[in-house]
Motif scaffolding. Structure first.
Motif, mmCIF file in Angstrom:
data_model
loop_
_atom_site.group_PDB
_atom_site.id
_atom_site.type_symbol
_atom_site.label_atom_id
_atom_site.label_comp_id
_atom_site.label_asym_id
_atom_site.label_seq_id
_atom_site.Cartn_x
_atom_site.Cartn_y
_atom_site.Cartn_z
ATOM 1 N N ALA A 100 0.835 -1.198 0.000
ATOM 2 C CA ALA A 100 0.000 0.000 0.000
ATOM 3 C C ALA A 100 0.874 1.254 0.000
ATOM 4 O O ALA A 100 0.570 2.241 -0.688
ATOM 5 N N TYR A 101 1.955 1.214 0.767
ATOM 6 C CA TYR A 101 2.880 2.357 0.797
ATOM 7 C C TYR A 101 3.477 2.602 -0.580
ATOM 8 O O TYR A 101 3.512 3.748 -1.066
ATOM 9 N N ALA A 102 3.932 1.538 -1.240
ATOM 10 C CA ALA A 102 4.511 1.690 -2.582
ATOM 11 C C ALA A 102 3.474 2.238 -3.554
ATOM 12 O O ALA A 102 3.768 3.105 -4.385
ATOM 13 N N GLY A 103 2.245 1.753 -3.445
ATOM 14 C CA GLY A 103 1.188 2.232 -4.322
ATOM 15 C C GLY A 103 0.863 3.693 -4.071
ATOM 16 O O GLY A 103 0.588 4.459 -5.008
ATOM 17 N N TYR A 104 0.891 4.094 -2.801
ATOM 18 C CA TYR A 104 0.606 5.483 -2.464
ATOM 19 C C TYR A 104 1.686 6.401 -3.038
ATOM 20 O O TYR A 104 1.380 7.476 -3.575
ATOM 21 N N LEU A 105 2.939 5.978 -2.948
ATOM 22 C CA LEU A 105 4.020 6.766 -3.547
ATOM 23 C C LEU A 105 3.832 6.901 -5.054
ATOM 24 O O LEU A 105 4.104 7.958 -5.636
ATOM 25 N N ASP A 106 3.353 5.844 -5.684
ATOM 26 C CA ASP A 106 3.068 5.918 -7.121
ATOM 27 C C ASP A 106 1.992 6.960 -7.400
ATOM 28 O O ASP A 106 2.074 7.702 -8.392
ATOM 29 N N CYS A 107 0.990 7.022 -6.535
ATOM 30 C CA CYS A 107 -0.068 8.029 -6.700
ATOM 31 C C CYS A 107 0.501 9.446 -6.581
ATOM 32 O O CYS A 107 0.125 10.346 -7.342
ATOM 33 N N PRO A 127 3.592 18.441 8.547
ATOM 34 C CA PRO A 127 3.877 17.701 9.789
ATOM 35 C C PRO A 127 3.018 18.148 10.977
ATOM 36 O O PRO A 127 2.449 17.292 11.670
ATOM 37 N N PRO A 128 2.880 19.458 11.241
ATOM 38 C CA PRO A 128 1.990 19.824 12.349
ATOM 39 C C PRO A 128 0.530 19.504 12.068
ATOM 40 O O PRO A 128 -0.248 19.276 13.001
ATOM 41 N N ARG A 129 0.144 19.476 10.798
ATOM 42 C CA ARG A 129 -1.231 19.067 10.466
ATOM 43 C C ARG A 129 -1.451 17.617 10.892
ATOM 44 O O ARG A 129 -2.516 17.255 11.406
ATOM 45 N N VAL A 140 0.927 8.277 5.135
ATOM 46 C CA VAL A 140 1.093 9.660 4.680
ATOM 47 C C VAL A 140 2.424 10.252 5.141
ATOM 48 O O VAL A 140 3.156 10.847 4.343
ATOM 49 N N ALA A 141 2.754 10.082 6.417
ATOM 50 C CA ALA A 141 3.963 10.723 6.955
ATOM 51 C C ALA A 141 5.249 10.222 6.287
ATOM 52 O O ALA A 141 6.054 11.026 5.811
ATOM 53 N N PRO A 142 5.497 8.906 6.219
ATOM 54 C CA PRO A 142 6.739 8.465 5.571
ATOM 55 C C PRO A 142 6.777 8.773 4.078
ATOM 56 O O PRO A 142 7.850 9.037 3.521
ATOM 57 N N ALA A 143 5.626 8.742 3.421
ATOM 58 C CA ALA A 143 5.598 9.085 2.002
ATOM 59 C C ALA A 143 5.989 10.544 1.799
ATOM 60 O O ALA A 143 6.736 10.884 0.869
ATOM 61 N N GLN A 144 5.510 11.413 2.681
ATOM 62 C CA GLN A 144 5.862 12.824 2.558
ATOM 63 C C GLN A 144 7.344 13.043 2.838
ATOM 64 O O GLN A 144 7.998 13.889 2.213
ATOM 65 N N ALA A 145 7.914 12.277 3.762
ATOM 66 C CA ALA A 145 9.358 12.360 4.008
ATOM 67 C C ALA A 145 10.130 11.950 2.766
ATOM 68 O O ALA A 145 11.150 12.563 2.413
ATOM 69 N N GLU A 146 9.660 10.929 2.077
ATOM 70 C CA GLU A 146 10.308 10.496 0.841
ATOM 71 C C GLU A 146 10.196 11.568 -0.243
ATOM 72 O O GLU A 146 11.130 11.767 -1.033
ATOM 73 N N VAL A 147 9.085 12.257 -0.282
ATOM 74 C CA VAL A 147 8.928 13.366 -1.231
ATOM 75 C C VAL A 147 10.027 14.407 -1.001
ATOM 76 O O VAL A 147 10.663 14.890 -1.944
ATOM 77 N N GLY A 148 10.257 14.747 0.268
ATOM 78 C CA GLY A 148 11.315 15.700 0.588
ATOM 79 C C GLY A 148 12.685 15.205 0.179
ATOM 80 O O GLY A 148 13.517 15.974 -0.321
ATOM 81 N N GLU A 149 12.944 13.915 0.378
ATOM 82 C CA GLU A 149 14.231 13.347 -0.008
ATOM 83 C C GLU A 149 14.410 13.385 -1.523
ATOM 84 O O GLU A 149 15.509 13.648 -2.025
ATOM 85 N N ARG A 150 13.361 13.129 -2.264
ATOM 86 C CA ARG A 150 13.456 13.166 -3.722
ATOM 87 C C ARG A 150 13.763 14.575 -4.218
ATOM 88 O O ARG A 150 14.508 14.756 -5.175
ATOM 89 N N TRP A 151 13.172 15.566 -3.553
ATOM 90 C CA TRP A 151 13.512 16.945 -3.912
ATOM 91 C C TRP A 151 14.976 17.233 -3.586
ATOM 92 O O TRP A 151 15.699 17.823 -4.396
ATOM 93 N N ALA A 152 15.430 16.817 -2.405
ATOM 94 C CA ALA A 152 16.807 17.076 -1.995
ATOM 95 C C ALA A 152 17.807 16.410 -2.936
ATOM 96 O O ALA A 152 18.884 16.961 -3.199
ATOM 97 N N ARG A 153 17.460 15.238 -3.465
ATOM 98 C CA ARG A 153 18.359 14.541 -4.396
ATOM 99 C C ARG A 153 18.227 15.072 -5.817
ATOM 100 O O ARG A 153 18.857 14.543 -6.728
ATOM 101 N N ASN A 154 17.433 16.109 -5.992
ATOM 102 C CA ASN A 154 17.196 16.730 -7.297
ATOM 103 C C ASN A 154 16.510 15.779 -8.266
ATOM 104 O O ASN A 154 16.649 15.906 -9.489
ATOM 105 N N GLU A 155 15.750 14.829 -7.716
ATOM 106 C CA GLU A 155 14.989 13.903 -8.564
ATOM 107 C C GLU A 155 13.613 14.475 -8.888
ATOM 108 O O GLU A 155 13.030 14.127 -9.920
ATOM 109 N N TRP A 156 13.099 15.325 -7.991
ATOM 110 C CA TRP A 156 11.801 15.960 -8.189
ATOM 111 C C TRP A 156 11.974 17.475 -8.195
ATOM 112 O O TRP A 156 12.811 18.029 -7.473
#
Length: 342
Positions: free
Chosen positions: A13-20, A112-114, A51-67
């Motif tokens: 489910a986590y992998a699928g959510y990241l795909d979304c 995160p505070p949300r 939601v929380a770990p997926a959002q952390a991964e989003v931040g990492e992808r931006w930091a790695r210049n992938e997104w």
């Protein structure tokens, strides 16, 4: 689904959510979260394990210049909509007092505070979420009009710690206990302790702390006697001058900087300002690790975008000369320069 299986979000489910999130598919992401609820996964776990770990991964992808920034913003918007859908689906009842949740003034990382706000709501608290960048005066005015059991404040960037301290003290003058969280206080909460405020590493810990009023109010005094030397205040006054002279030094030493586009110049000025702001925050809490962690991160970000790490070292050298009459700032800068040489 068994009770044990319902306790965590399945990895598929986590992998699928990241795909979304990757596809910017808001409806599919929301449907996936609701399906988990219908299958028996508790709402709190959907928020914290999906939601929380997926959002952390989003931040990492931006930091790695992938997104790109646009991709990051789209994913963040989707996660915000998913959070709202999850809580609306559950419809938790308010059985406890009011908790006010907000970002520090100047803080725009509101997701995160949300999540903290919604975990508190799921646990029965009446929650008012004020969102990003709440001015201290507006927060205090709100507290005067509404009887709050506690205030939960988020800070993602350590450079905002001096502002955070003023906001914390303003809440305390209203006799409302405060709990803080976020990466801005250090991974172990070390800078929260320096400011003399209760700290929680995550949403469940924040909820437990808020439920224990004695622990919430039993915090040691701030450890800020070093601010009597006025070095922090003097450093902040020189911010604009340091940025201007840092940019001039870069143009002098790095010929490519002279040909920068206006957008590149703006980005460079922003980075120089962040260096000064993190330096000032390190001086405020008297902890060089705040600054060294930042310059290491900044060097990694710039390298991922094709900018040599020397682009960080040169401003540090320049600031060390310009601030030779600031002993604590000079020590912090020396440690920052040593960190990026290794």
């Amino acid at each position: 689904m068994t009770a044990a299986a319902a306790a965590v979000v399945p990895s598929e489910a986590y992998a699928g959510y990241l795909d979304c999130l990757t596809d910017a598919d808001e409806f599919a992401a929301t449907e996936m979260a609701i399906d988990l609820l219908d299958a028996g996964v508790p709402a709190e776990r959907v928020l914290l394990d999906l939601v929380a770990p997926a959002q952390a991964e989003v931040g990492e992808r931006w930091a790695r210049n992938e997104w790109s920034v646009a991709q990051e913003h789209a994913a963040t918007h989707i996660s915000e909509q998913v959070i709202a859908a999850v809580v609306a689906h559950v419809k938790p009842a308010s059985t406890r007092g009011r908790v006010v949740v907000a970002c520090m003034d100047g803080e725009w990382h509101a997701l995160p505070p949300r999540l903290v706000a919604e975990v508190l709501r799921l646990r029965g608290w009446q929650v008012t979420f004020l969102g990003a960048s709440v001015p201290a005066a507006h927060l205090v005015s709100y507290l005067h009009r509404h009887d709050a059991h506690a205030v939960a404040l988020a800070c993602a960037l350590p450079m905002r710690l001096p502002h955070a301290h003023r906001m914390i003290e303003a809440c305390r003058r209203s006799d409302v206990p405060v709990v803080v969280g976020g990466r801005g206080f250090g991974a172990d909460g070390r800078w929260a302790r320096r400011l003399g405020v209760a700290w929680a590493p995550d949403a469940p810990a924040a909820a437990e702390l808020i439920a224990d009023e004695r622990a919430l109010r039993a915090v040691p005094p701030a450890q800020l006697a070093h601010l009597a030397d006025d070095e922090y205040t003097s450093l902040v006054r020189r911010r604009a001058e340091l940025i201007d002279s840092g940019l001039a030094r870069l143009r002098e030493r790095v010929p490519a900087v002279r040909a920068y586009t206006p957008a590149q110049v703006d980005a460079t000025v922003s980075d120089l300002g962040h260096i000064v702001d993190f330096l000032a925050a390190a001086v405020y809490v008297d902890d060089a690790s705040l600054f060294t962690e930042f310059v290491e991160w900044l060097a990694e970000i710039l390298v991922s975008r094709g900018v040599p790490a020397g682009a960080v070292a040169l401003p540090l050298e320049h600031y060390a000369v310009a601030l030779r009459d600031f002993p604590r700032a000079e020590r912090v800068l020396a440690q920052g320069r040593a960190a990026i040489r290794h």
